[in-house]
Design a protein around this motif. Structure first.
Motif, PDB file in Angstrom:
ATOM      1  N   ARG A 166     -42.063 -47.348 -43.865  1.00 56.67           N
ATOM      2  CA  ARG A 166     -41.754 -48.722 -43.718  1.00 56.67           C
ATOM      3  C   ARG A 166     -40.611 -49.754 -44.319  1.00 56.67           C
ATOM      4  N   ASP A 167     -39.680 -49.787 -43.956  1.00 56.66           N
ATOM      5  CA  ASP A 167     -38.478 -51.067 -44.824  1.00 56.66           C
ATOM      6  C   ASP A 167     -39.271 -52.347 -44.047  1.00 56.66           C
ATOM      7  N   TYR A 168     -40.059 -53.148 -45.079  1.00 52.64           N
ATOM      8  CA  TYR A 168     -40.057 -54.093 -44.477  1.00 52.64           C
ATOM      9  C   TYR A 168     -39.409 -55.564 -45.172  1.00 52.64           C
ATOM     10  N   GLU A 169     -38.969 -55.928 -44.885  1.00 48.43           N
ATOM     11  CA  GLU A 169     -38.506 -56.854 -46.121  1.00 48.43           C
ATOM     12  C   GLU A 169     -39.450 -58.336 -46.083  1.00 48.43           C
ATOM     13  N   PHE A 170     -39.219 -59.098 -47.217  1.00 45.10           N
ATOM     14  CA  PHE A 170     -39.965 -60.582 -47.431  1.00 45.10           C
ATOM     15  C   PHE A 170     -38.715 -61.077 -47.733  1.00 45.10           C
ATOM     16  N   GLU A 171     -38.820 -62.549 -46.850  1.00 48.88           N
ATOM     17  CA  GLU A 171     -38.108 -63.750 -47.064  1.00 48.88           C
ATOM     18  C   GLU A 171     -39.142 -65.013 -47.018  1.00 48.88           C
ATOM     19  N   ASN A 172     -39.031 -65.664 -48.104  1.00 53.52           N
ATOM     20  CA  ASN A 172     -40.000 -67.290 -48.002  1.00 53.52           C
ATOM     21  C   ASN A 172     -39.305 -67.705 -46.359  1.00 53.52           C
ATOM     22  N   LEU A 173     -40.269 -69.075 -46.301  1.00 49.83           N
ATOM     23  CA  LEU A 173     -40.551 -69.141 -44.849  1.00 49.83           C
ATOM     24  C   LEU A 173     -39.628 -70.472 -45.135  1.00 49.83           C
ATOM     25  N   ASN A 178     -42.487 -73.979 -47.475  1.00 50.44           N
ATOM     26  CA  ASN A 178     -41.901 -73.464 -48.840  1.00 50.44           C
ATOM     27  C   ASN A 178     -40.582 -74.717 -48.996  1.00 50.44           C
TER      28      ASN A 178
END
Length: 184
Positions: A166-173, A178
């Motif tokens: 799976r290709d996950y992308e994380f970013e800050n809220l 934050n």
């Protein structure tokens, strides 16, 4: 006259004698270090200094490659300080020369193969371990049950590895969760 010469040259003669003695003694210590000592290695192992123990066991095995105790302890040392590739290699070497004396070596080969991502090989090792292991008592039951569980884990890993990644992308809220500052 003699006392004058002794006083004048005594420090030089004394220094030369010390240098000559040191040059005769130091090579003896260097040779001993090249051969390693099973007693020194065992002391390191007992003190849980596995890196130093492995270094000494390597020296012992360089001079006596069929030393089963040193080979077993070398494999254990590598396993216990997380050098899993080297541990696997040395447990395999132990299987060749001392499987009867160290029947759990095959179990550890399977564990290390699993850890190193060699799931098919690990399954084969666990199957052979379960066929050949003749231990009795609580410890034997523990290793047999653990081999079965580890083997099942290998099957799960093989199945999971076949699934697409799976290709996950994380970013800050964003704020107020934050901010640009560090919060602890």
């Amino acid at each position: 006259m003699l006392s004058f010469l002794l006083r004048k040259y005594f420090p030089i003669v004394f220094a030369l004698i010390l240098i000559l003695q040191a040059s005769m003694v130091l090579p003896v210590f260097a040779q001993k270090d090249d051969y390693g000592s099973i007693d020194v290695a065992n002391k390191y192992f007992e003190n849980m200094e596995y890196y130093m123990a492995a270094q000494e066991y390597e020296k012992v095995l360089k001079n006596n490659p069929s030393h089963k105790v040193a080979l077993f302890r070398l494999a254990e040392s590598y396993r216990l300080y997380f050098e899993y590739e080297k541990a696997e290699l040395n447990y395999k070497r132990l299987l060749v020369i001392g499987e009867k004396e160290y029947p759990l070596a095959r179990f550890w080969v399977g564990i290390l193969q699993k850890t190193n991502g060699k799931y098919e090989e690990a399954i084969e090792s666990f199957e052979k371990f379960l066929q050949t292991y003749k231990g009795t008592g609580k410890d034997a039951v523990h290793y047999i049950e653990r081999a079965k569980i580890e083997m099942e884990g290998c099957h799960v890993a093989i199945t999971e590895m076949k699934k697409p990644q799976r290709d996950y992308e994380f970013e800050n809220l964003p704020s107020p969760v934050n901010t640009e500052n560090s919060e602890y």
